[in-house]
Motif scaffolding. Structure first.
Motif, mmCIF file in Angstrom:
data_model
loop_
_atom_site.group_PDB
_atom_site.id
_atom_site.type_symbol
_atom_site.label_atom_id
_atom_site.label_comp_id
_atom_site.label_asym_id
_atom_site.label_seq_id
_atom_site.Cartn_x
_atom_site.Cartn_y
_atom_site.Cartn_z
ATOM 1 N N CYS A 28 0.758 -1.312 -0.204
ATOM 2 C CA CYS A 28 -0.028 0.179 -0.178
ATOM 3 C C CYS A 28 0.442 1.011 -0.261
ATOM 4 C CB CYS A 28 -0.714 -0.323 1.412
ATOM 5 S SG CYS A 28 -2.013 1.611 0.801
ATOM 6 N N HIS A 30 -0.694 4.112 0.081
ATOM 7 C CA HIS A 30 -0.841 5.986 0.281
ATOM 8 C C HIS A 30 -0.334 5.849 2.001
ATOM 9 C CE1 HIS A 30 -4.698 5.018 -2.156
ATOM 10 N NE2 HIS A 30 -4.282 4.394 -2.062
ATOM 11 N N ARG A 31 0.495 4.652 2.954
ATOM 12 C CA ARG A 31 0.691 4.895 3.971
ATOM 13 C C ARG A 31 -0.198 6.292 5.173
ATOM 14 N NH1 ARG A 31 5.874 2.519 2.871
ATOM 15 N NH2 ARG A 31 4.962 1.252 1.281
ATOM 16 N N CYS A 32 -0.772 6.058 5.152
ATOM 17 C CA CYS A 32 -1.852 6.990 5.782
ATOM 18 C C CYS A 32 -1.279 6.920 7.578
ATOM 19 C CB CYS A 32 -3.049 6.257 5.898
ATOM 20 S SG CYS A 32 -4.235 6.031 4.777
ATOM 21 N N CYS A 35 -2.307 3.973 10.489
ATOM 22 C CA CYS A 35 -2.910 3.217 9.632
ATOM 23 C C CYS A 35 -2.962 1.704 10.526
ATOM 24 C CB CYS A 35 -2.408 2.955 8.436
ATOM 25 S SG CYS A 35 -2.299 1.142 7.600
ATOM 26 N N THR A 40 1.029 -4.420 6.123
ATOM 27 C CA THR A 40 0.783 -4.687 5.225
ATOM 28 C C THR A 40 1.292 -4.000 3.634
ATOM 29 O OG1 THR A 40 -1.005 -3.265 4.784
ATOM 30 C CG2 THR A 40 -1.555 -5.576 5.696
ATOM 31 N N HIS A 41 2.452 -2.864 4.238
ATOM 32 C CA HIS A 41 2.250 -1.372 3.387
ATOM 33 C C HIS A 41 3.365 -2.072 2.604
ATOM 34 C CE1 HIS A 41 0.949 1.468 6.667
ATOM 35 N NE2 HIS A 41 0.236 0.927 5.855
ATOM 36 N N GLY A 71 -6.626 -4.684 2.643
ATOM 37 C CA GLY A 71 -5.026 -4.526 2.210
ATOM 38 C C GLY A 71 -4.630 -3.860 3.408
ATOM 39 N N GLY A 72 -3.443 -3.213 3.553
ATOM 40 C CA GLY A 72 -3.040 -3.252 1.426
ATOM 41 C C GLY A 72 -4.343 -2.215 0.089
ATOM 42 N N GLY A 100 -8.138 2.761 -0.529
ATOM 43 C CA GLY A 100 -6.851 4.106 0.337
ATOM 44 C C GLY A 100 -7.643 5.596 -1.115
ATOM 45 N N PHE A 131 -7.773 6.791 5.527
ATOM 46 C CA PHE A 131 -8.024 6.678 6.847
ATOM 47 C C PHE A 131 -7.020 8.332 7.804
ATOM 48 C CE2 PHE A 131 -5.895 6.256 11.585
ATOM 49 C CZ PHE A 131 -7.674 6.078 11.884
HETATM 50 S S1 SF4 Z 1 -5.444 2.779 6.375
HETATM 51 FE FE1 SF4 Z 1 -5.668 1.794 3.840
HETATM 52 S S2 SF4 Z 1 -4.496 2.309 2.414
HETATM 53 FE FE2 SF4 Z 1 -4.616 3.698 4.812
HETATM 54 S S3 SF4 Z 1 -2.248 2.577 4.649
HETATM 55 FE FE3 SF4 Z 1 -3.309 1.795 5.501
HETATM 56 S S4 SF4 Z 1 -3.775 -0.506 3.996
HETATM 57 FE FE4 SF4 Z 1 -3.326 1.292 3.357
#
Ligand code: SF4
Length: 177
Positions: A28, A30-32, A35, A40-41, A71-72, A100, A131
């Motif tokens: 993933c 996005h790296r919110c 998270c 899962t990143h 996810g991811g 995301g 997120f």
């Molecule tokens: S919240 Fe979802 S979109 Fe954001 S970093 Fe985590 S897995 Fe990725």
């Protein structure tokens, strides 16, 4: 065809309506901040699994109402996810997808990526958007922050515009097949 998988949960009741098999994909971008699944990143992590193997595994689950792909970021592995989405819906199971990305962005991407279009066309619900810690709300069904929406994918694909799912009580409407 290979999907990089972070994990599988067989009996979730918080990732969509009913009892669901949840497939967490690996990778993933996005790296919110905040998270809940930071493991899962990294796209190099997780475990590679054949789509046919995943389909067999889903076929052997007798007690589920549907499959959720979370996810991811599922849309960063659009080709294998599209193949899996097709198999899930051919088996009569409904499909929930997390992303995301907001649906507006995915609709644009779907114009140039057939796999993304195919995933959106097969799904029943999409939980969209990153997120956001400052919008965090643990009381929301199926999502972690208030900016995220539950998108009705068939209605969205029919109209070409984002349509939010109108029934937060989510029992009969979804299963009246
Ligand atoms: S919240 Fe979802 S979109 Fe954001 S970093 Fe985590 S897995 Fe990725």
């Amino acid at each position: 065809m290979i999907l990089q998988v972070a994990g599988i949960q067989y009996d979730s009741i918080v990732d969509g309506p009913g009892i669901r098999l949840v497939l967490f994909v690996q990778g993933c971008s996005h790296r919110c901040p905040g998270c809940h699944n930071p493991e899962t990143h990294d796209p190099r992590g997780g475990k590679p699994m054949e789509i046919v193997q995943l389909i067999e595994l889903i076929d052997n689950c007798n007690n589920i109402d549907g499959v959720t792909i979370s996810g991811g970021e599922p849309f960063e592995q659009a080709e294998p996810v599209a193949a899996l989405a097709g198999a899930v819906t051919e088996n009569g199971l409904d499909l929930v997808i997390y992303s995301g990305y907001y649906i507006e962005n995915l609709l644009k991407k779907s114009l140039i990526d057939q796999n993304i279009n195919s995933i959106l066309a097969k799904g029943r619900l999409l939980i969209d958007g990153p997120f956001l810690e400052n919008e965090s709300d643990l009381t929301l069904p199926f999502r972690g922050s208030r900016n995220q929406r539950i998108i009705d994918l068939p209605a969205t694909m029919r109209t070409g515009k984002p349509v939010e799912w109108g029934n937060p009580c989510f029992s009969e409407e979804l299963y009246s097949k």
